[in-house]
Structures are given as structure tokens and as C-alpha cells.
Scaffold this motif. Structure first.
Motif, PDB file in Angstrom:
ATOM      1  N   LEU A   6      -3.226   2.041 -10.647  1.00  0.00           N
ATOM      2  CA  LEU A   6      -2.544   2.284  -9.372  1.00  0.00           C
ATOM      3  C   LEU A   6      -3.556   2.603  -8.272  1.00  0.00           C
ATOM      4  O   LEU A   6      -3.447   2.108  -7.147  1.00  0.00           O
ATOM      5  CB  LEU A   6      -1.533   3.421  -9.507  1.00  0.00           C
ATOM      6  N   CYS A   7      -4.540   3.433  -8.605  1.00  0.00           N
ATOM      7  CA  CYS A   7      -5.566   3.786  -7.615  1.00  0.00           C
ATOM      8  C   CYS A   7      -6.374   2.549  -7.208  1.00  0.00           C
ATOM      9  O   CYS A   7      -6.686   2.369  -6.023  1.00  0.00           O
ATOM     10  CB  CYS A   7      -6.481   4.871  -8.162  1.00  0.00           C
ATOM     11  N   ALA A   8      -6.707   1.699  -8.158  1.00  0.00           N
ATOM     12  CA  ALA A   8      -7.441   0.470  -7.857  1.00  0.00           C
ATOM     13  C   ALA A   8      -6.606  -0.447  -6.963  1.00  0.00           C
ATOM     14  O   ALA A   8      -7.131  -1.084  -6.043  1.00  0.00           O
ATOM     15  CB  ALA A   8      -7.833  -0.244  -9.149  1.00  0.00           C
ATOM     16  N   TYR A  68      -5.596  -2.842  -1.478  1.00  0.00           N
ATOM     17  CA  TYR A  68      -4.813  -3.088  -0.263  1.00  0.00           C
ATOM     18  C   TYR A  68      -5.440  -2.451   0.966  1.00  0.00           C
ATOM     19  O   TYR A  68      -5.344  -3.001   2.072  1.00  0.00           O
ATOM     20  CB  TYR A  68      -3.352  -2.655  -0.451  1.00  0.00           C
ATOM     21  N   VAL A  69      -6.124  -1.336   0.811  1.00  0.00           N
ATOM     22  CA  VAL A  69      -6.833  -0.741   1.948  1.00  0.00           C
ATOM     23  C   VAL A  69      -7.929  -1.702   2.413  1.00  0.00           C
ATOM     24  O   VAL A  69      -8.058  -1.983   3.615  1.00  0.00           O
ATOM     25  CB  VAL A  69      -7.421   0.646   1.580  1.00  0.00           C
ATOM     26  N   LEU A  86       0.826  -1.206   0.000  1.00  0.00           N
ATOM     27  CA  LEU A  86       0.000   0.000   0.000  1.00  0.00           C
ATOM     28  C   LEU A  86       0.863   1.259   0.000  1.00  0.00           C
ATOM     29  O   LEU A  86       0.621   2.187  -0.783  1.00  0.00           O
ATOM     30  CB  LEU A  86      -0.946  -0.003   1.199  1.00  0.00           C
ATOM     31  N   MET A  87       1.870   1.296   0.855  1.00  0.00           N
ATOM     32  CA  MET A  87       2.741   2.481   0.913  1.00  0.00           C
ATOM     33  C   MET A  87       3.481   2.687  -0.403  1.00  0.00           C
ATOM     34  O   MET A  87       3.606   3.813  -0.892  1.00  0.00           O
ATOM     35  CB  MET A  87       3.731   2.358   2.077  1.00  0.00           C
ATOM     36  N   GLU A  88       3.976   1.612  -0.990  1.00  0.00           N
ATOM     37  CA  GLU A  88       4.691   1.719  -2.259  1.00  0.00           C
ATOM     38  C   GLU A  88       3.750   2.211  -3.360  1.00  0.00           C
ATOM     39  O   GLU A  88       4.129   3.065  -4.174  1.00  0.00           O
ATOM     40  CB  GLU A  88       5.291   0.365  -2.635  1.00  0.00           C
ATOM     41  N   THR A  89       2.534   1.707  -3.367  1.00  0.00           N
ATOM     42  CA  THR A  89       1.561   2.131  -4.372  1.00  0.00           C
ATOM     43  C   THR A  89       1.201   3.600  -4.192  1.00  0.00           C
ATOM     44  O   THR A  89       1.122   4.351  -5.172  1.00  0.00           O
ATOM     45  CB  THR A  89       0.296   1.254  -4.291  1.00  0.00           C
ATOM     46  N   ARG A  90       1.019   4.022  -2.963  1.00  0.00           N
ATOM     47  CA  ARG A  90       0.702   5.443  -2.712  1.00  0.00           C
ATOM     48  C   ARG A  90       1.850   6.349  -3.142  1.00  0.00           C
ATOM     49  O   ARG A  90       1.614   7.433  -3.685  1.00  0.00           O
ATOM     50  CB  ARG A  90       0.348   5.651  -1.251  1.00  0.00           C
ATOM     51  N   ASP A  91       3.070   5.920  -2.901  1.00  0.00           N
ATOM     52  CA  ASP A  91       4.226   6.705  -3.370  1.00  0.00           C
ATOM     53  C   ASP A  91       4.234   6.782  -4.897  1.00  0.00           C
ATOM     54  O   ASP A  91       4.513   7.832  -5.466  1.00  0.00           O
ATOM     55  CB  ASP A  91       5.542   6.087  -2.881  1.00  0.00           C
TER      56      ASP A  91
END
Length: 155
Positions: free
Chosen positions: A136-138, A143-144, A83-88
Motif C-alpha cells: 500500500l505504501c509503495a 501515485y505521488v 492516491l486518496m483511496e490508498t492513503r485511506d
């Protein structure tokens, strides 16, 4: 002193119990080592070293198959890493997408009545970038939700 069948059974039981005690201490040692690896993975995650954190968790899972509680916590940590990697990635990609959108908006679709190939190339690029951004948003939403479900199952 003559050994009876009963004596052999008592000796075998004593050996079995000693072996079980040895297994218990071996499992406890495995749990401790797995917990240390999980702490290391969490530290790597906090420093945004996502690949190293992921590798540490995978190593933990291979090396400590009996550390069940630590492995459960590692799943949550691995999801957090993803999740953190995707948000970055979303943050970086969003800046690039905005810059490309601004460049596109300044282009003219036709020059002297002829199709502007650069304009249409930029339009295709933006289409592909928006699709990737949506993916990426999906992934972040996935993961959330997964973390929410896993957290409820942990309780």
C-alpha cells in the motif's frame, strides 16, 4: 442560370465549411459535457466516494474521446482518486496492524516447553499484514510520483 463547374465547387466548399462549423460546435458541446462529468468526479472524490469517482472518469473517457484537454485533467483526477483511496486504506490498515502487533507481543512462544501454535499463526498473520502494508505504501509513493510527473507535463 446555368451551373458551371466552378459553381459546384463553391457549393461543395460552402457545404464543407458548414459541416466543419457543425463539428466545431459539437466538439465544444462535448467539451462542456466532459467538464461537467469531471466536476462530478471531483465532487465524488471529495466525499470519498472513490469507486463512483473512478466510474465517472471512465465514463467521461468513453463518451468524450475528442475532449482532449478535459481527458488530460481527468487523468490527474483519476490519479488523485487512487492516491486518496490508498492513503485511506493505509490509515485504516495501520490501526489494524498495530492492534495485531500488540496482541502478538503479549503472546508467549512456548507453553510448558511446547510450541504455541496460536503464537506462530499470529506471527504469520503479522508477516502477511506487513507485506500488504508495504505494498500500500509503495502504491501511494507511485501515485505521488506519477502526479508530480503528470503535473510537470501539463505545464
Amino acid at each position: 442560370m446555368k451551373m458551371t463547374r466552378h459553381s459546384y465547387i463553391l457549393i461543395a466548399l460552402a457545404a464543407l465549411m458548414a459541416g466543419m462549423a457543425s463539428c466545431k460546435s459539437s466538439e465544444e458541446a462535448s467539451d462542456i459535457m466532459a467538464e461537467q462529468q469531471l466536476d462530478e468526479a471531483r465532487q465524488l472524490m471529495s466525499r470519498k466516494q472513490f469507486a463512483a469517482a473512478r466510474d465517472t472518469i471512465m465514463s467521461l473517457r468513453q463518451q468524450h474521446p475528442t475532449a482532449i484537454n478535459v481527458r488530460r485533467a481527468a487523468i490527474l483526477t483519476l490519479d488523485s482518486v487512487e492516491l486518496m483511496e490508498t492513503r485511506d486504506s493505509i490509515a485504516r490498515y495501520e490501526q489494524r496492524l498495530r492492534a495485531e502487533q500488540q496482541a502478538f507481543e503479549q503472546m508467549v512462544p512456548r507453553i510448558n516447553g511446547r510450541t504455541n501454535e496460536v503464537y506462530y499463526t499470529q506471527q504469520r498473520l503479522l508477516f502477511e499484514m506487513r507485506n500488504h502494508f508495504d505494498e500500500l505504501c509503495a502504491k501511494a509513493k507511485f501515485y505521488v510520483r506519477k502526479l508530480d510527473i503528470d503535473a510537470v507535463q501539463e505545464q
